[in-house]
Design an enzyme around this catalytic site. Structure first.
Site, PDB file in Angstrom:
ATOM      1  N   ASP A  95     -40.251  44.939  -4.058  1.00  0.00           N
ATOM      2  CA  ASP A  95     -38.869  45.419  -3.958  1.00  0.00           C
ATOM      3  C   ASP A  95     -38.366  45.354  -2.452  1.00  0.00           C
ATOM      4  O   ASP A  95     -37.330  46.014  -1.973  1.00  0.00           O
ATOM      5  CB  ASP A  95     -39.069  47.081  -4.171  1.00  0.00           C
ATOM      6  CG  ASP A  95     -40.142  47.857  -3.083  1.00  0.00           C
ATOM      7  OD1 ASP A  95     -40.674  47.012  -2.357  1.00  0.00           O
ATOM      8  OD2 ASP A  95     -40.138  49.012  -3.061  1.00  0.00           O
ATOM      9  N   CYS A  98     -42.798  44.617   0.152  1.00  0.00           N
ATOM     10  CA  CYS A  98     -44.011  44.070  -0.358  1.00  0.00           C
ATOM     11  C   CYS A  98     -44.921  43.878   1.026  1.00  0.00           C
ATOM     12  O   CYS A  98     -46.163  44.288   0.918  1.00  0.00           O
ATOM     13  CB  CYS A  98     -44.008  43.107  -1.063  1.00  0.00           C
ATOM     14  SG  CYS A  98     -43.333  41.705  -0.446  1.00  0.00           S
ATOM     15  N   HIS A 204     -43.372  36.756  -1.747  1.00  0.00           N
ATOM     16  CA  HIS A 204     -44.166  37.763  -1.977  1.00  0.00           C
ATOM     17  C   HIS A 204     -45.482  38.058  -1.180  1.00  0.00           C
ATOM     18  O   HIS A 204     -46.237  37.152  -1.077  1.00  0.00           O
ATOM     19  CB  HIS A 204     -44.517  38.165  -3.310  1.00  0.00           C
ATOM     20  CG  HIS A 204     -44.796  39.323  -3.901  1.00  0.00           C
ATOM     21  ND1 HIS A 204     -44.121  40.470  -3.706  1.00  0.00           N
ATOM     22  CD2 HIS A 204     -46.033  39.844  -4.361  1.00  0.00           C
ATOM     23  CE1 HIS A 204     -44.672  41.627  -4.084  1.00  0.00           C
ATOM     24  NE2 HIS A 204     -45.765  41.488  -4.698  1.00  0.00           N
TER      25      HIS A 204
END
Length: 227
Positions: A95, A98, A204
């Site tokens: 979101d 991370c 990520h």
């Protein structure tokens, strides 16, 4: 009508100090939990991967994002490396928080204190501007204001700030083609513990554990003041 507006203003003014008091109390209690987690560190992953060569960490902000084919190849490369070293990712939400969620999970065994991590990383950036501003190709205050916002992607500079603030060596198992291991060490103190993250390059972060001892979130001891 004027009387009603005064009542609203008075109520609003009373809420702000209460909110600040609650934030201060939460910070105090989270700091206590942090000290408890430091006492439990064992460096198990670090002992396993000490033979891996690392590259020097260069703090930088996000200015490159890979193409779709590269993203797919990078993810496959990262998964292969995790498997090769017997490691498993504890996945956190993608979101925009991370990096901070993954650090929170390593420090507190839950990603839910990402706001605390972000807050103190940004506080570190502001208080020790001379350590970091040379890596920011924009107005420094603007960068700090942007990084303060929830959902703003963390970068290699916020990793350095978190390492410095929490006295932790941050170890990244990465999807980089040329190297799989990057270390971020505190600049002004010896590290008190290690934090292990996976880094799918510019996409990520996740928290990383020995595949045999991934913590069970259902068994984590909950603190009533944190939830």
């Amino acid at each position: 009508m004027a009387h009603s507006q005064k009542e609203v203003a008075s109520s609003s003014n009373s809420i702000a100090p209460l909110s600040r008091m609650r934030d201060t109390e939460d910070d105090r209690m989270i700091a206590l939990l942090l000290s408890e987690e430091y006492a439990k560190m064992d460096g198990a992953i670090g002992r396993r991967l000490t033979s891996l060569p690392s590259i020097p960490h260069v703090p930088r902000i996000n200015n490159y994002f890979p193409s779709t084919p590269d993203v797919s190849m990078d993810h496959e490369r990262l998964l292969q490396r995790l498997h090769a070293y017997g490691l498993l990712e504890k996945k956190v939400s993608g979101d925009g928080n991370c990096q901070f969620r993954a650090i929170s999970d390593q420090l507190f065994k839950t990603p839910e204190h990402h706001k605390y991590i972000r807050k103190h990383a940004v506080k570190q950036l502001k208080e020790f501007q001379s350590l970091y501003e040379g890596y920011v190709p924009m107005k420094y205050k603007r960068y700090c204001k942007k990084m303060k916002k929830s959902g703003e992607w963390g970068d290699h500079l916020t990793l350095q700030a978190a390492s410095d603030k929490f006295g932790a060596k941050i170890c990244l198992l990465t999807s980089f083609r040329d190297t799989c291991f990057v270390e971020i060490v505190p600049q002004q103190q010896a590290p008190q513990r290690e934090i292990w993250l996976s880094f799918w390059s510019e996409v990520h972060y996740n928290s990383v554990y020995d595949a045999r001892v991934v913590p069970d979130p259902q068994k984590q001891k909950k603190k009533h003041w944190l939830f």
